[in-house]
Write an enzyme that holds these catalytic residues in place. Structure first.
Site, PDB file in Angstrom:
ATOM      1  NE  ARG A 122     -27.543 -26.939 -37.654  1.00  0.00           N
ATOM      2  CZ  ARG A 122     -26.613 -26.212 -37.099  1.00  0.00           C
ATOM      3  NH1 ARG A 122     -26.944 -25.306 -36.219  1.00  0.00           N
ATOM      4  NH2 ARG A 122     -25.362 -26.394 -37.401  1.00  0.00           N
ATOM      5  CD  GLN A 127     -28.663 -35.102 -34.898  1.00  0.00           C
ATOM      6  OE1 GLN A 127     -28.279 -36.237 -34.640  1.00  0.00           O
ATOM      7  NE2 GLN A 127     -29.258 -34.334 -34.025  1.00  0.00           N
ATOM      8  CG  ASP A 130     -25.575 -29.856 -39.441  1.00  0.00           C
ATOM      9  OD1 ASP A 130     -24.948 -28.954 -40.035  1.00  0.00           O
ATOM     10  OD2 ASP A 130     -26.283 -29.644 -38.460  1.00  0.00           O
ATOM     11  CB  SER A 133     -22.757 -30.011 -37.075  1.00  0.00           C
ATOM     12  OG  SER A 133     -23.924 -29.369 -36.635  1.00  0.00           O
ATOM     13  CE1 TYR A 230     -28.156 -22.434 -36.333  1.00  0.00           C
ATOM     14  CE2 TYR A 230     -30.269 -22.726 -37.406  1.00  0.00           C
ATOM     15  CZ  TYR A 230     -28.927 -23.006 -37.322  1.00  0.00           C
ATOM     16  OH  TYR A 230     -28.352 -23.857 -38.220  1.00  0.00           O
TER      17      TYR A 230
END
Ligand code: NAD
Length: 413
Positions: A122, A127, A130, A133, A230
């Protein structure tokens, strides 16, 4: 010139690894793409759409993958697909790296290089790749829409000549990607929204979406986020205080959307049977953590449980229920991942094995497991340094969730 193959997914998976839009981009970048006939139909992409985008259509999965340098899938494919691939070709998908390690080992032994997209680091550069996500975002949206559809009352406040309809109260537990989208969607539908999380960074995000943040904000809470962003497993003392706060709050809620996950652990149990019993009949719990055992005590993964008039939904593949968007975003994630590995001059596949993203996602290479977490599950050491830093997460909470678990599988069982 790089050749890309796309087989059909299994019967439980409506999404597809490439869409006509991404085929067009890859063809433009110098790739040839072969798609198994009918593979996109459940995402409403026809063979004609793929042909128009420049893809060849193959009759079978084996035909779609046999000449490919890279194969794109949504789920871990059957062994026969990997066997039909060229040795050294790359299989890229949500390979569910922490369940069925033996199955993964068998895939690895075919000599195909395995990349699990769930393991994407991450970092800013990644991004656009991902998948957790992109898929969680849609799952958060769909959770609220499904809960609203099942809820036999209106969500927004309505002032009518016949009197006022009160706004429904929606409580979102776990404010990661899915939770944020759930809050935004519930707000758009006019509900009064509250949310909780153990990470302090979330507080402002919740407020900016017009929802109220509810949490035990003690010293432990202030330290609860890992460097990777996280959640950590909380202490027994924190969990007790959190449970008391949640118990008090939940009894006045109409819809509870739970999305709480901790990498490497089973989903934390946040809603007890007693809390469910405190809710009004007709209330709904939508447990997005069902695939990891569930945040609610009575969640049955893949089922709708009912207890004293409260329905508890345990959906397993919500993103797959918005397959058109989910496939589009997913395919863009995969394209973004492979694009830097296409040599700009020769247009051939040129994986940079030292690249952080290749290292992070690689599970197997040249017939051997190269990811420490997977290797540990198989009782051995990884064949090389790739992915070797991480520690193996806890075992999956149940066989059922292990076998059925969809996208989020990468972070933890
Ligand atoms: P996730 O799916 O792992 O977990 C969902 C949420 O549950 C998290 O917010 C977590 O804090 C929360 N949670 C865990 N235990 C809880 C408990 N006991 N009570 C209440 N909540 C609990 O999370 P995610 O959606 O993957 O997102 C995690 C973070 O990573 C977010 O801040 C997100 O914005 C960030 N992120 C960063 C990138 C990037 O930089 N490339 C990409 C995606 C997400």
């Amino acid at each position: 010139m790089i050749a890309i193959g796309v087989p059909a997914e299994g019967k439980d998976e409506p999404r597809i690894g490439l869409t006509p839009e991404t085929v067009k981009k890859l063809v433009k970048a110098g790739a040839t793409v072969t798609v198994r006939t009918g593979a996109g139909l459940r995402s409403h992409f026809s063979d004609q759409d793929y042909s128009d985008a420049g893809a060849k259509i193959a009759k079978t999965d084996a035909d779609a993958v046999s000449g490919a340098d890279v194969v794109f899938t949504v789920r871990r494919p059957p062994l026969s697909t990997a066997k039909a691939m060229k040795k050294g070709a790359a299989l890229v998908g949500m390979l569910d790296p922490f369940s069925d390690a033996e199955g993964l080992d068998a895939l690895a032994k075919t000599g195909v290089a395995l990349f699990a997209m769930e393991l994407m680091p991450r970092i800013t550069r990644a991004q656009s790749m991902d998948v957790l996500s992109s898929q969680s975002n849609l799952a958060g949206y769909k959770a609220v829409v499904d809960a609203a559809a099942a809820f036999q009352r209106a969500l927004p406040m309505m002032m009518t000549a016949a009197g006022t309809v009160p706004a429904a109260r929606v409580f979102v537990m776990g404010v990661g990607v899915a939770g944020l989208q759930a809050i935004a969607t519930a707000r758009r539908l006019g509900a009064i929204v509250t949310a909780t999380d153990v990470r302090p960074a979330v507080k402002e995000q919740v407020a900016s979406l017009g929802a109220k943040f509810i949490a035990v904000e003690d010293e432990e809470f202030k330290q609860a986020e890992t460097a990777g962003g996280y959640a950590k497993e909380m202490s027994a003392d924190y969990k007790k205080k959190q449970a008391e706060l949640v118990a008090e709050h939940v009894k006045n809620q109409d819809i509870v959307i739970t999305t709480a996950l901790i990498p490497g652990r089973p989903a934390p149990k946040l809603i007890s049977k007693a809390m469910i019993e405190s809710m009004r009949p007709g209330s709904i719990i939508m447990d997005l953590a069902a695939e990891r055992g569930g945040n609610a005590e009575l969640t049955e993964p893949g089922e709708i449980a009912e207890h004293k008039g409260v329905r508890i939904f345990g959906p397993l593949n919500l993103a797959g229920q918005v397959p058109v968007n989910a496939s589009s975003l997913y395919a863009r994630n995969l394209q973004a991942f492979i694009d830097p590995f296409i040599d700009k001059e020769t247009k051939a596949l040129a994986i940079d094995w030292d690249d952080e993203l290749a290292k992070g996602t690689a599970i197997a290479r040249d017939g051997a497991i190269v990811n420490a977490m997977v290797a540990e599950r198989l009782g051995g050491k990884p064949a090389s340094g790739a992915g070797a830093a991480a520690k193996a997460p806890a075992k999956t909470p149940s066989k059922r969730t292990a076998t059925k678990r969809p996208p989020k599988g990468g972070k933890a069982p």
